[in-house]
Design a protein around this motif. Structure first.
Motif, mmCIF file in Angstrom:
data_model
loop_
_atom_site.group_PDB
_atom_site.id
_atom_site.type_symbol
_atom_site.label_atom_id
_atom_site.label_comp_id
_atom_site.label_asym_id
_atom_site.label_seq_id
_atom_site.Cartn_x
_atom_site.Cartn_y
_atom_site.Cartn_z
ATOM 1 N N UNK A 176 0.877 -1.164 -0.162
ATOM 2 C CA UNK A 176 -0.369 -0.368 -0.026
ATOM 3 C C UNK A 176 0.953 1.384 0.517
ATOM 4 N N UNK A 177 2.111 0.692 -0.146
ATOM 5 C CA UNK A 177 3.209 2.185 0.090
ATOM 6 C C UNK A 177 3.255 3.549 -1.584
ATOM 7 N N UNK A 178 2.431 3.117 -2.530
ATOM 8 C CA UNK A 178 1.629 3.631 -2.927
ATOM 9 C C UNK A 178 0.930 4.738 -2.835
ATOM 10 N N UNK A 179 -0.265 4.496 -1.779
ATOM 11 C CA UNK A 179 -1.825 5.094 -1.795
ATOM 12 C C UNK A 179 -1.264 6.340 -0.721
ATOM 13 N N UNK A 234 -9.453 -6.065 1.978
ATOM 14 C CA UNK A 234 -8.295 -6.698 1.386
ATOM 15 C C UNK A 234 -8.380 -6.183 -0.158
ATOM 16 N N UNK A 235 -9.982 -6.693 -0.163
ATOM 17 C CA UNK A 235 -9.576 -7.174 -1.811
ATOM 18 C C UNK A 235 -10.078 -5.738 -2.357
ATOM 19 N N UNK A 236 -10.557 -4.486 -1.446
ATOM 20 C CA UNK A 236 -10.885 -3.421 -2.001
ATOM 21 C C UNK A 236 -9.680 -2.239 -2.426
ATOM 22 N N UNK A 237 -8.221 -2.509 -1.151
ATOM 23 C CA UNK A 237 -6.929 -2.291 -0.797
ATOM 24 C C UNK A 237 -6.627 -2.021 -2.128
ATOM 25 N N UNK A 238 -6.515 -3.786 -2.366
ATOM 26 C CA UNK A 238 -5.771 -4.391 -3.444
ATOM 27 C C UNK A 238 -5.867 -3.452 -4.460
#
Length: 181
Positions: free
Chosen positions: A75-78, A162-166
């Motif tokens: 999630x580094x790019x978020x 998790x699916x949303x964040x991926x």
């Protein structure tokens, strides 16, 4: 009575091989403790498969393909954690409202997931699995607040998050959720 020649064909492990097998087992147990057991056992099966297959030449055995490692979703790019958490909470609420019926408990669970997400990100956790675990365990520890009206459980919400964040991170996911809202 079985002849010595037939016996050696039926039972290929001689005394030397038994010692070798014992030493190999000790090494495998050590590697298991080092969490390398899967890789080593796959390699050994691929290399030594012909030893246990009767009347098969090594050239007839299909070789194993190279292992392909899955990259952990990061999630580094978020960017803005608070904004991203709000978007995730809105998505969770839409998902639950569409799946069941609009309820206040959906907003409450989504806000809890948002708090967990923001806390993970502030703590420097960039792995989706860490966030999933935090969201699910935080919801589960306060489940008495949601249990009476919720049609899903804490882990359903964590998996959806998790699916949303991926999907938001642009990584390839398993798409456990039917649709991301």
């Amino acid at each position: 009575r079985i002849s010595k020649e037939k016996k050696s064909k039926l039972y290929p492990l001689s005394t030397d091989y038994k010692l070798y097998a014992h030493q190999l087992l000790a090494v495998l147990l050590f590697l298991y403790k080092m969490e390398l057991m899967k890789l080593v056992s796959i390699a050994l099966v691929c290399v030594n498969a012909s030893a246990w297959l009767p009347n098969v030449r090594p050239t007839q055995i299909r070789t194993c393909s190279p292992l392909q490692a899955a990259e952990p979703a990061s999630l580094k790019d978020l960017g803005n954690h608070e904004e991203e958490g709000s978007l995730m909470a809105e998505s969770i609420t839409r998902w639950l409202d569409d799946e069941w019926m609009p309820q206040d408990v959906h907003v409450q669970m989504a806000e809890s997931a948002k708090k967990s997400y923001v806390a993970c990100r502030v703590d420097g956790q960039d792995d989706v699995m860490d966030v999933l675990m935090r969201i699910s365990t935080d919801l589960e520890s306060n489940w008495a607040e949601y249990d009476a009206d919720a049609f899903v459980n804490a882990w359903d919400v964590g998996n959806y998050a998790a699916d949303y964040l991926i999907k938001r991170s642009g990584s390839e996911g398993c798409d456990c959720s039917a649709q991301i809202h």
